[in-house]
Write an enzyme that holds these catalytic residues in place. Structure first.
Site, PDB file in Angstrom:
ATOM      1  N   HIS A 125       0.844  -1.027   0.094  1.00 15.13           N
ATOM      2  CA  HIS A 125       0.073   0.089   0.008  1.00 15.13           C
ATOM      3  C   HIS A 125       1.047   1.291  -0.067  1.00 15.13           C
ATOM      4  O   HIS A 125       2.088   1.185   0.622  1.00 15.13           O
ATOM      5  CB  HIS A 125      -0.728  -0.086   1.249  1.00 15.13           C
ATOM      6  CG  HIS A 125      -1.935   0.948   1.329  1.00 15.13           C
ATOM      7  ND1 HIS A 125      -1.725   2.239   1.807  1.00 15.13           N
ATOM      8  CD2 HIS A 125      -3.232   0.925   1.155  1.00 15.13           C
ATOM      9  CE1 HIS A 125      -2.828   3.019   1.847  1.00 15.13           C
ATOM     10  NE2 HIS A 125      -3.621   2.139   1.449  1.00 15.13           N
ATOM     11  N   ASP A 202       3.355  -4.713   7.802  1.00 15.25           N
ATOM     12  CA  ASP A 202       2.092  -3.829   7.971  1.00 15.25           C
ATOM     13  C   ASP A 202       0.881  -4.755   7.985  1.00 15.25           C
ATOM     14  O   ASP A 202       0.597  -5.555   7.202  1.00 15.25           O
ATOM     15  CB  ASP A 202       2.055  -3.163   6.555  1.00 15.25           C
ATOM     16  CG  ASP A 202       0.721  -2.423   6.502  1.00 15.25           C
ATOM     17  OD1 ASP A 202      -0.203  -2.477   7.235  1.00 15.25           O
ATOM     18  OD2 ASP A 202       0.780  -1.823   5.193  1.00 15.25           O
ATOM     19  N   GLN A 205      -4.096  -5.326   6.515  1.00 14.14           N
ATOM     20  CA  GLN A 205      -5.026  -6.130   6.153  1.00 14.14           C
ATOM     21  C   GLN A 205      -4.932  -7.490   6.544  1.00 14.14           C
ATOM     22  O   GLN A 205      -5.572  -8.570   6.253  1.00 14.14           O
ATOM     23  CB  GLN A 205      -4.869  -6.385   4.546  1.00 14.14           C
ATOM     24  CG  GLN A 205      -5.145  -4.837   3.732  1.00 14.14           C
ATOM     25  CD  GLN A 205      -6.502  -4.544   3.811  1.00 14.14           C
ATOM     26  OE1 GLN A 205      -7.498  -5.362   4.135  1.00 14.14           O
ATOM     27  NE2 GLN A 205      -6.969  -3.385   3.746  1.00 14.14           N
ATOM     28  N   LYS A 228     -10.008  -0.770  10.592  1.00 15.90           N
ATOM     29  CA  LYS A 228     -10.122  -2.131   9.740  1.00 15.90           C
ATOM     30  C   LYS A 228     -10.284  -3.316  10.558  1.00 15.90           C
ATOM     31  O   LYS A 228     -10.552  -4.633  10.128  1.00 15.90           O
ATOM     32  CB  LYS A 228      -9.066  -2.200   8.867  1.00 15.90           C
ATOM     33  CG  LYS A 228      -8.576  -1.203   7.848  1.00 15.90           C
ATOM     34  CD  LYS A 228      -7.441  -1.404   7.039  1.00 15.90           C
ATOM     35  CE  LYS A 228      -7.073  -0.116   6.050  1.00 15.90           C
ATOM     36  NZ  LYS A 228      -8.079   0.160   4.860  1.00 15.90           N
ATOM     37  N   CYS A 366      -4.786   2.666  -3.743  1.00 17.38           N
ATOM     38  CA  CYS A 366      -3.669   3.151  -2.877  1.00 17.38           C
ATOM     39  C   CYS A 366      -2.711   2.290  -3.143  1.00 17.38           C
ATOM     40  O   CYS A 366      -1.777   2.101  -2.093  1.00 17.38           O
ATOM     41  CB  CYS A 366      -4.155   3.609  -1.533  1.00 17.38           C
ATOM     42  SG  CYS A 366      -5.172   4.833  -1.087  1.00 17.38           S
TER      43      CYS A 366
END
Ligand code: PLP
Length: 408
Positions: A125, A202, A205, A228, A366
């Site tokens: 991202h 990261d 997700q 999220k 993104c």
């Protein structure tokens, strides 16, 4: 309780799902962009403002003490949820983006010099690319890229050539926000550590769909966004191994991040407050703790099992749509399908689906380098989670077929 019944029970906790859009039942399939909030989280925010609201870490009042305790309990909840060794390793941030920018500044100040190298995945991202690019410009360092193959898997074997004595950090997502690929973090991290390189994961997700144990994966840093994972916007966290966080300088100055201030010399606070300057979003952080407790109480293993079943079903049904081109073929995946159909434009599909009550994301997500990899201008992305149903996937597929007929 079987998974179907569990899904009905979970779904009832999310008030927003029970509404009509253009006269049709809302089918919310944009969960990778943001998730909806359960009643328990919404009520938690109201409760904090109605009962204990008072600025944390400063007030001598009972309210101040109660609010501070709830905030620090939330920190402990986050630490426990990802299995950090200590709450001192959890820094509250406004989300993944802020956490990565914090790290790009603080890690950059301490460990990155002219000629140093930072590696990022090609499928990252923008939040896990641009802060590192900015650091590289500032420090005259070099950004290197770990590519992915056309199926959406990172070419991990290339790390052997990419890592060298100048490499300082490897920055990789737990799961891709476009391709759905779950990256094999333990293998990647082992490779990096064998060469003395630290790793930032990261988790934007990943944390909401996958068992996440920062000690087991041995991440040096791990970041995620609250919104999220069913918590309010403007919340999130940076995890860092204590011995690393201790070496990093603060990134913002202000109240709460200091022990004492004098014009001659300021002494910074201990971890983790050293990284939390100013009045933080403490109400949001408390609600983030509530969201994580909500998931733990519902049963993470059950949620993950349901999501896997739904993902298998969705990928099988979506693949049957005539002329569909799916991007990302990983077997180990989260609930994301990105695709194009025939020669229709992604945003036209998105707008028609919306009129049928189906919310999806369209565009570049993104993640320009990922989209550019395939030589396309954008995609349609459907993303689901534990409150979605097989019936909703069927409705998505029917709506897609109708949309394509209308556009042909
Ligand atoms: N990283 C990934 C993989 C994402 O999917 C996102 C958001 O979509 C981000 C980072 C940025 O998250 P936020 O905008 O919540 O800071």
């Amino acid at each position: 309780m079987n998974l179907q019944t569990a899904n009905e029970e979970w779904r009832a906790d999310f008030p927003i799902l029970n509404q009509k859009i253009y006269g049709q039942n809302l089918i919310y399939l944009d969960n990778a962009a943001t998730t909806q909030k359960p009643r328990q989280v919404i009520e938690c925010i109201e409760k904090v403002y109605s009962t204990v609201n008072s600025n944390i870490h400063r007030s001598v009042s009972k309210l101040g003490a109660d609010c501070t305790r709830e905030y620090e309990n939330a920190r402990a909840t986050v630490g426990k949820f990802i299995n950090a060794q200590s709450p001192r390793e959890i820094v509250f941030t406004s989300g993944t983006t802020e956490a990565i920018n914090l790290l790009a500044f603080a890690f950059g100040e301490k460990f990155v010099d002219e000629g140093s190298e930072i590696i990022v995945g090609e499928s990252e991202h923008h939040s896990n690319i641009v802060p590192w690019q900015m650091l590289c410009i500032r420090k005259k360092a070099r950004l290197r890229v770990l590519p992915f193959d056309d199926g959406g898997e990172l070419k991990i074997e290339m790390l052997d050539q990419l890592i060298n004595p100048r490499t300082r950090l490897l920055c990789i997502a737990q799961a891709s926000n476009v391709l759905g690929t779950v990256n094999p973090l333990e293998r990647i991290i082992e490779k990096a550590h064998n060469r003395g390189v630290a790793v930032l994961v990261d988790g934007a997700q990943g944390i909401q769909h996958l068992e996440t144990d920062v000690q087991k994966m041995d991440a040096d840093f791990y970041v995620f966004s609250g919104h999220k994972i069913y918590a309010p916007t403007g919340t999130g966290a940076l995890y860092g191994k204590e011995k690393l966080l201790e070496q990093l300088p603060p990134w913002q100055g202000g109240g709460d991040m200091v022990q004492s201030v004098a014009f001659e010399k300021t002494v910074y606070a201990d971890l983790p407050l050293k990284f939390e300057a100013g009045t933080s979003n403490y109400v949001g952080a408390i609600a983030l703790g509530e969201a994580l407790n909500y998931l733990t109480n519902k049963g993470l293993a059950k949620i993950h099992a349901y999501e896997k079943e739904l993902t298998d079903y969705a990928m099988q049904e979506i693949a049957k749509i005539p002329d569909i081109r799916l991007y990302g073929a990983s077997k180990n995946r989260t609930g994301i399908a990105s695709f194009l159909i025939h020669n229709t434009h992604h945003s036209d599909i998105g707008e028609i689906l919306d009129k049928m009550g189906v919310a999806v994301r369209t565009g570049r997500m993104c993640a320009d380098p990922t989209v550019r990899h395939f030589g396309i201008s954008g995609l349609v992305r459907a993303s689901w989670t534990f409150y979605n149903t097989k019936t909703e996937i069927d409705r998505l597929c029917e709506a897609l077929e109708k949309a394509v007929k209308m556009l042909k």
